[in-house]
Design an enzyme around this catalytic site. Sequence first.
Site, PDB file in Angstrom:
ATOM      1  N   CYS A  75       1.128  -1.354   0.145  1.00 47.35           N
ATOM      2  CA  CYS A  75       0.164   0.546   0.329  1.00 47.35           C
ATOM      3  C   CYS A  75       0.730   1.145   0.312  1.00 47.35           C
ATOM      4  O   CYS A  75       0.179   2.145  -0.718  1.00 47.35           O
ATOM      5  CB  CYS A  75      -1.084  -0.074   1.457  1.00 47.35           C
ATOM      6  SG  CYS A  75      -1.777  -1.484   1.698  1.00 47.35           S
ATOM      7  N   HIS A 131      -3.257   6.661   5.065  1.00 47.21           N
ATOM      8  CA  HIS A 131      -1.490   5.723   4.520  1.00 47.21           C
ATOM      9  C   HIS A 131       0.133   6.066   4.886  1.00 47.21           C
ATOM     10  O   HIS A 131       0.348   5.067   3.571  1.00 47.21           O
ATOM     11  CB  HIS A 131      -1.334   3.979   3.799  1.00 47.21           C
ATOM     12  CG  HIS A 131      -1.444   2.851   4.649  1.00 47.21           C
ATOM     13  ND1 HIS A 131      -1.471   1.981   4.756  1.00 47.21           N
ATOM     14  CD2 HIS A 131      -0.575   2.884   6.069  1.00 47.21           C
ATOM     15  CE1 HIS A 131      -1.053   0.894   4.285  1.00 47.21           C
ATOM     16  NE2 HIS A 131      -0.063   1.125   5.927  1.00 47.21           N
TER      17      HIS A 131
END
Length: 330
Positions: A75, A131
């Site tokens: 990610c 993130h």
Amino acid sequence: MNGIGQEPPQHNANLNTGRDITMPQPNILFILADDMGYGDVSCLNEQAAFHTPHLDRMAAEGMRCTDAHATSAVCSPSRYGILTGRYNWRSSLKWGVLWGYSAPLIEEGRMTTATFLRDQGYATGCFGKWHLGWQWARTGEAPEDVDFSKPITRGPCDCGFDEYFGISASLDMPPYVYIENDRVTALPDRVCEQGEGKTFYRGGPIAPDFAHADVLPALADRAVRFIEAHAEEPFFLYFPLPAPHTPILPSPEFQGKSGTNAYGDFCLMVDDVVGRVLAALERAGIADDTIVIFTADNGCSPMADLRGLERLGHRPSHVFRGHKADIYDG
């Protein structure tokens, strides 16, 4: 179409009259799915066990990129590449991903897609899973030593976004709080226990206004509101979904609809969210003035039960080898 960031050129729309029409700046909607496989979109996989009508419509009315690659198999690094335009290995993160309490990965002063477009007159909004780290107000040396009553810094609003609403990292990583612009919407008041199986999430602090199953719908609501509020001006909407990453939590109306397992159902919910934002563009009368991009940060996670899905006639990586977190095309 003129390049973003340049003065729009004059186009000779009628060779007989020489009438010039100035092309306006297009809106840009960038939807980023989390841990979704190439084969989870039925227009890319004729053997998919379920159909994704809204994504299929996007492909039919636009184009499919069938040989595009994420810059990383996990990610955080691929998100860094998307927002900075840099190879992710140029960042300080050389392996793995960040966590919910991590420091900022985007360097201070670094140009981002959002800062660039904001300088060109765009309204900018981000709603979803960040993130990429930010600076929590620290009370000690441990990662979880955070004063949630104080604002964050070097988050989305310091990276070019006028508005932000979302979560710090993946939906399975604490702390479980919403951040609006630079503050939590509610202070965590308890510690939740770890989820199990496909509904896995780590235990940690959770706020009273936070429920894992409600996060994807809440983010979709905010994205729609942003579209409605900025229909009269050019906008850049970055919409990084927390799904179909774990915890895999399809809403009741999608449960059992895919004919596979909860992961397949969650993919259908992702497709429905895409349909919601496309419908918002149409209601606002700006669908033809908006570039819409849908992609994923990497492939499907083994947490989806890849072997079980294959027994049910569905392959999230389609004909490709591999999945999230490995080196192969899947």
